[in-house]
Write a protein that holds these residues in place. Structure first.
Motif, PDB file in Angstrom:
ATOM      1  N   THR A 165      -3.469  -2.032  -7.508  1.00 35.30           N
ATOM      2  CA  THR A 165      -2.314  -1.336  -8.077  1.00 35.30           C
ATOM      3  C   THR A 165      -2.063   0.028  -7.442  1.00 35.30           C
ATOM      4  N   ILE A 166      -2.976   0.947  -7.697  1.00 37.54           N
ATOM      5  CA  ILE A 166      -2.735   2.356  -7.390  1.00 37.54           C
ATOM      6  C   ILE A 166      -2.524   2.601  -5.899  1.00 37.54           C
ATOM      7  N   THR A 167      -3.400   2.029  -5.054  1.00 34.16           N
ATOM      8  CA  THR A 167      -3.255   2.274  -3.615  1.00 34.16           C
ATOM      9  C   THR A 167      -1.949   1.705  -3.082  1.00 34.16           C
ATOM     10  N   GLN A 168      -1.558   0.545  -3.595  1.00 36.12           N
ATOM     11  CA  GLN A 168      -0.359  -0.116  -3.085  1.00 36.12           C
ATOM     12  C   GLN A 168       0.914   0.651  -3.450  1.00 36.12           C
ATOM     13  N   VAL A 169       1.082   0.940  -4.731  1.00 33.89           N
ATOM     14  CA  VAL A 169       2.302   1.633  -5.156  1.00 33.89           C
ATOM     15  C   VAL A 169       2.307   3.069  -4.644  1.00 33.89           C
ATOM     16  N   ASN A 170       1.127   3.656  -4.461  1.00 35.83           N
ATOM     17  CA  ASN A 170       1.030   4.996  -3.885  1.00 35.83           C
ATOM     18  C   ASN A 170       1.567   4.993  -2.453  1.00 35.83           C
ATOM     19  N   GLY A 171       1.224   3.926  -1.719  1.00 39.03           N
ATOM     20  CA  GLY A 171       1.730   3.804  -0.351  1.00 39.03           C
ATOM     21  C   GLY A 171       3.232   3.623  -0.305  1.00 39.03           C
ATOM     22  N   ILE A 172       3.766   2.824  -1.214  1.00 38.01           N
ATOM     23  CA  ILE A 172       5.223   2.620  -1.279  1.00 38.01           C
ATOM     24  C   ILE A 172       5.924   3.939  -1.590  1.00 38.01           C
ATOM     25  N   ALA A 173       5.402   4.662  -2.578  1.00 32.91           N
ATOM     26  CA  ALA A 173       6.023   5.925  -2.986  1.00 32.91           C
ATOM     27  C   ALA A 173       5.984   6.959  -1.873  1.00 32.91           C
ATOM     28  N   SER A 174       4.865   7.012  -1.152  1.00 30.02           N
ATOM     29  CA  SER A 174       4.752   7.967  -0.034  1.00 30.02           C
ATOM     30  C   SER A 174       5.780   7.669   1.044  1.00 30.02           C
ATOM     31  N   ALA A 175       5.962   6.367   1.323  1.00 36.03           N
ATOM     32  CA  ALA A 175       6.924   5.972   2.360  1.00 36.03           C
ATOM     33  C   ALA A 175       8.363   6.258   1.929  1.00 36.03           C
ATOM     34  N   THR A 176       8.695   5.941   0.684  1.00 35.44           N
ATOM     35  CA  THR A 176      10.072   6.175   0.231  1.00 35.44           C
ATOM     36  C   THR A 176      10.390   7.665   0.143  1.00 35.44           C
ATOM     37  N   GLN A 177       9.427   8.452  -0.322  1.00 42.42           N
ATOM     38  CA  GLN A 177       9.675   9.896  -0.369  1.00 42.42           C
ATOM     39  C   GLN A 177       9.790  10.467   1.037  1.00 42.42           C
ATOM     40  N   SER A 196       8.666  14.429  -6.688  1.00 43.33           N
ATOM     41  CA  SER A 196       9.987  14.111  -6.157  1.00 43.33           C
ATOM     42  C   SER A 196      10.644  13.061  -7.046  1.00 43.33           C
ATOM     43  N   ILE A 197      11.942  13.199  -7.247  1.00 39.13           N
ATOM     44  CA  ILE A 197      12.686  12.231  -8.051  1.00 39.13           C
ATOM     45  C   ILE A 197      12.605  10.844  -7.410  1.00 39.13           C
ATOM     46  N   VAL A 198      12.471  10.810  -6.096  1.00 44.18           N
ATOM     47  CA  VAL A 198      12.333   9.529  -5.382  1.00 44.18           C
ATOM     48  C   VAL A 198      11.051   8.820  -5.805  1.00 44.18           C
ATOM     49  N   THR A 199       9.979   9.587  -5.954  1.00 41.50           N
ATOM     50  CA  THR A 199       8.701   9.027  -6.384  1.00 41.50           C
ATOM     51  C   THR A 199       8.812   8.427  -7.784  1.00 41.50           C
ATOM     52  N   VAL A 200       9.490   9.127  -8.660  1.00 42.87           N
ATOM     53  CA  VAL A 200       9.663   8.655 -10.040  1.00 42.87           C
ATOM     54  C   VAL A 200      10.467   7.352 -10.063  1.00 42.87           C
ATOM     55  N   ILE A 201      11.570   7.323  -9.324  1.00 42.05           N
ATOM     56  CA  ILE A 201      12.409   6.122  -9.281  1.00 42.05           C
ATOM     57  C   ILE A 201      11.632   4.947  -8.692  1.00 42.05           C
ATOM     58  N   THR A 202      10.866   5.227  -7.638  1.00 40.07           N
ATOM     59  CA  THR A 202      10.059   4.178  -6.998  1.00 40.07           C
ATOM     60  C   THR A 202       9.043   3.602  -7.971  1.00 40.07           C
ATOM     61  N   ALA A 203       8.365   4.470  -8.702  1.00 38.37           N
ATOM     62  CA  ALA A 203       7.352   4.025  -9.662  1.00 38.37           C
ATOM     63  C   ALA A 203       7.954   3.089 -10.706  1.00 38.37           C
ATOM     64  N   ILE A 204       9.112   3.467 -11.237  1.00 40.76           N
ATOM     65  CA  ILE A 204       9.767   2.656 -12.262  1.00 40.76           C
ATOM     66  C   ILE A 204      10.238   1.313 -11.694  1.00 40.76           C
ATOM     67  N   ALA A 205      10.846   1.353 -10.510  1.00 42.47           N
ATOM     68  CA  ALA A 205      11.387   0.135  -9.892  1.00 42.47           C
ATOM     69  C   ALA A 205      10.279  -0.871  -9.577  1.00 42.47           C
ATOM     70  N   VAL A 206       9.185  -0.404  -8.974  1.00 43.11           N
ATOM     71  CA  VAL A 206       8.092  -1.308  -8.613  1.00 43.11           C
ATOM     72  C   VAL A 206       7.427  -1.877  -9.865  1.00 43.11           C
ATOM     73  N   ALA A 207       7.266  -1.046 -10.894  1.00 41.36           N
ATOM     74  CA  ALA A 207       6.655  -1.515 -12.145  1.00 41.36           C
ATOM     75  C   ALA A 207       7.506  -2.604 -12.798  1.00 41.36           C
ATOM     76  N   VAL A 208       8.824  -2.418 -12.802  1.00 44.21           N
ATOM     77  CA  VAL A 208       9.723  -3.410 -13.399  1.00 44.21           C
ATOM     78  C   VAL A 208       9.668  -4.726 -12.614  1.00 44.21           C
ATOM     79  N   LEU A 209       9.736  -4.642 -11.293  1.00 47.94           N
ATOM     80  CA  LEU A 209       9.678  -5.849 -10.459  1.00 47.94           C
ATOM     81  C   LEU A 209       8.345  -6.574 -10.632  1.00 47.94           C
ATOM     82  N   THR A 210       7.262  -5.804 -10.729  1.00 44.51           N
ATOM     83  CA  THR A 210       5.943  -6.396 -10.947  1.00 44.51           C
ATOM     84  C   THR A 210       5.912  -7.163 -12.264  1.00 44.51           C
ATOM     85  N   ALA A 211       6.450  -6.557 -13.302  1.00 47.42           N
ATOM     86  CA  ALA A 211       6.477  -7.205 -14.615  1.00 47.42           C
ATOM     87  C   ALA A 211       7.257  -8.512 -14.566  1.00 47.42           C
TER      88      ALA A 211
END
Length: 475
Positions: A165-177, A196-211
């Motif tokens: 979880t953490i390493t993967q979404v952390n990598g996505i957020a770093s890239a998008t920001q 960054s607001i981008v990090t927040v949006i990324t976290a929410i989007a990935v969590a929703v898609l995962t669910a």
């Protein structure tokens, strides 16, 4: 936080010390010898089995679907962020040890697949459960059930707090920001910290898609990964090949640098041994993070494959390590070297995805933002499918631990989604260190089992190929 990070690094140094490296490499070498270098002799047949499923096999998903689920979990940030982290922290030589470990790791992955199918348990209604916890318990005997439970416990931890979880979404957020808000100009305050607001949006989007995917279970995970994994792997490799061709004159020097660094030949006087050990440690650790050979995760997916032959699935399983590390990680590492990204990283103190981003930005004659955009898309796909694959792995570990209580699994799924949501807000160094620790702890029980059951693996292999050669079964 700094003291906590230092504490984690000390634990990581103990777990990933020389003994574990010797155990991982030694197991791969031993199995390679005992199986007669099977991973190279039978690679062609393995690739053929990969795309031709058994017509009368029994299981939850096709062999290819099981492989894609396993590769979804392995082809992730380890291929992009992990390689860069290994090369920067351990020197270019880490790439050499990563690939060498993967060559022996193919025999390890093959063995895991064989045991997974041989000792799997039919739960009824077309459901099969298997993996190290069952081949430890059934193969080594009831007296070793404590070791099986220990593996399952570490597997749950790895999925929830580390590699899944953490390493993967952390990598996505770093890239998008890094692409949308590189200068951190659009910030919001969360619990007293600025993000960054981008990090927040990324976290929410990935969590929703995962669910949306993981709540559907293995069948939905497999249906997604069988489409996404082949596409993203081919596209990523194609881009790396273009960068290497464009910088083809730099390849010979890059290869020499990697080999010399691997043996400490580029270290300062008196530091050769230390440089060699560091390169070996980082290369093997990031290699197993990337391909998971010896970790014991892939056999959990292999156990669900529609097959009657353990050896056939073992051959299919080992192709995952071949594609993941021997091909994709090598491409990433060479791209970092020939593009000059390694030198930039050392000079500017870059880490993780920032290093690979420079490679993709400077490797071809386009604006760095174009390379960053391509890498961001690749990383998002890679990491998202890893999140899906590891949800399945850790759920099966919990199912074994809880004695099949599916209510516990349901609660875990929501905790998993929550971990994805908060992952981008944790520090990079601490995240990767936690992942490394859980990886190492998972590997120990699994490797013990592989060595203890190596006779079973050899016997199954001989039986299968004898029957194949005499025409008793079709290949």
């Amino acid at each position: 936080m700094e003291s906590f990070t230092l504490f984690l690094e000390k634990i990581d140094g103990i777990v990933w010390g020389v003994p574990l490296i010797v155990l991982i490499m030694g197991t791969g070498i031993y199995l390679t010898i005992r199986l007669g270098v099977l991973q190279f002799r039978k690679l062609g047949k393995a690739l053929n089995y990969m795309v031709h499923n058994e017509s009368d096999g029994i299981g939850e998903v096709t062999s290819f679907g099981a492989l894609c689920t396993a590769m979804a979990a392995t082809i992730g940030t380890g291929n992009i962020v992990g390689v860069a982290t290994a090369v920067v922290a351990g020197g270019p030589g880490a790439l050499f040890w990563m690939v060498l470990a993967a060559c022996f790791g193919m025999a390890t992955k093959y063995s895991e697949g064989v045991l997974a199918v041989k000792y799997r348990e039919d739960r009824g209604n077309g459901r099969f459960l298997g993996g190290p916890f069952y081949y430890i318990e059934k193969g080594m005997g009831k007296n070793w059930k404590w070791l099986a439970k220990l593996f399952a416990l570490f597997g749950v931890g790895a999925g929830l707090l580390g590699i899944g979880t953490i390493t993967q979404v952390n990598g996505i957020a770093s890239a998008t920001q890094g692409f949308f808000d590189p200068n951190s100009e659009h910030m919001v305050s969360i619990f007293g910290a600025e993000y960054s607001i981008v990090t927040v949006i990324t976290a929410i989007a990935v969590a929703v898609l995962t669910a949306l995917v993981v709540i559907g279970g293995l069948s939905r995970i497999a249906s997604v990964t069988t489409i996404v994994v082949p596409f993203m792997a081919i596209a990523y490799v194609a881009i790396c090949i273009v960068i290497l061709i464009y910088n083809i004159r730099e390849i010979p020097e890059a290869v020499v640098t990697v080999v010399q660094s691997a043996f400490g030949l580029r270290a300062m006087a008196g530091g050769a041994l230390g440089a060699l050990l560091l390169a070996m440690q980082k290369g093997v650790a990031r290699g197993i993070f990337s391909n998971e050979a010896g970790l014991g995760s892939a056999p959990i997916a292999a156990a669900a494959a529609q097959t009657k032959e353990p050896v056939r699935q073992g051959l299919v399983s080992m192709t995952g390590t071949f594609f993941d590390t021997v091909i994709i990680c090598t491409m990433t590492g060479l791209t970092i070297m020939v593009s000059g990204a390694y030198d930039v990283a050392i000079a500017e103190g870059l880490e993780g995805v920032q290093v690979t981003s420079v490679a993709f930005g400077d490797g071809l004659p386009w604006a760095r933002s174009v390379g960053s955009a391509i890498l961001m898309i690749a990383l998002a796909f890679f990491a998202f499918t890893t999140i899906l694959g590891w949800d399945y792995y850790s759920e099966r570990c919990l199912e074994y631990l809880s004695g099949g209580r599916m209510k516990a699994v349901t609660v875990y799924r929501w905790l998993y989604i929550l971990a994805v949501l908060i992952g981008p807000f944790l520090t990079v160094s601490a995240v990767w260190t936690i992942a490394d620790i859980f990886n190492g702890l998972m590997a120990i029980p699994n490797l013990i089992a592989l060595l203890a059951l190596s006779g079973v693996i050899a016997a199954e292999t001989k039986s299968y190929f004898d029957r194949l050669d005499t025409g008793k079964i079709k290949g």
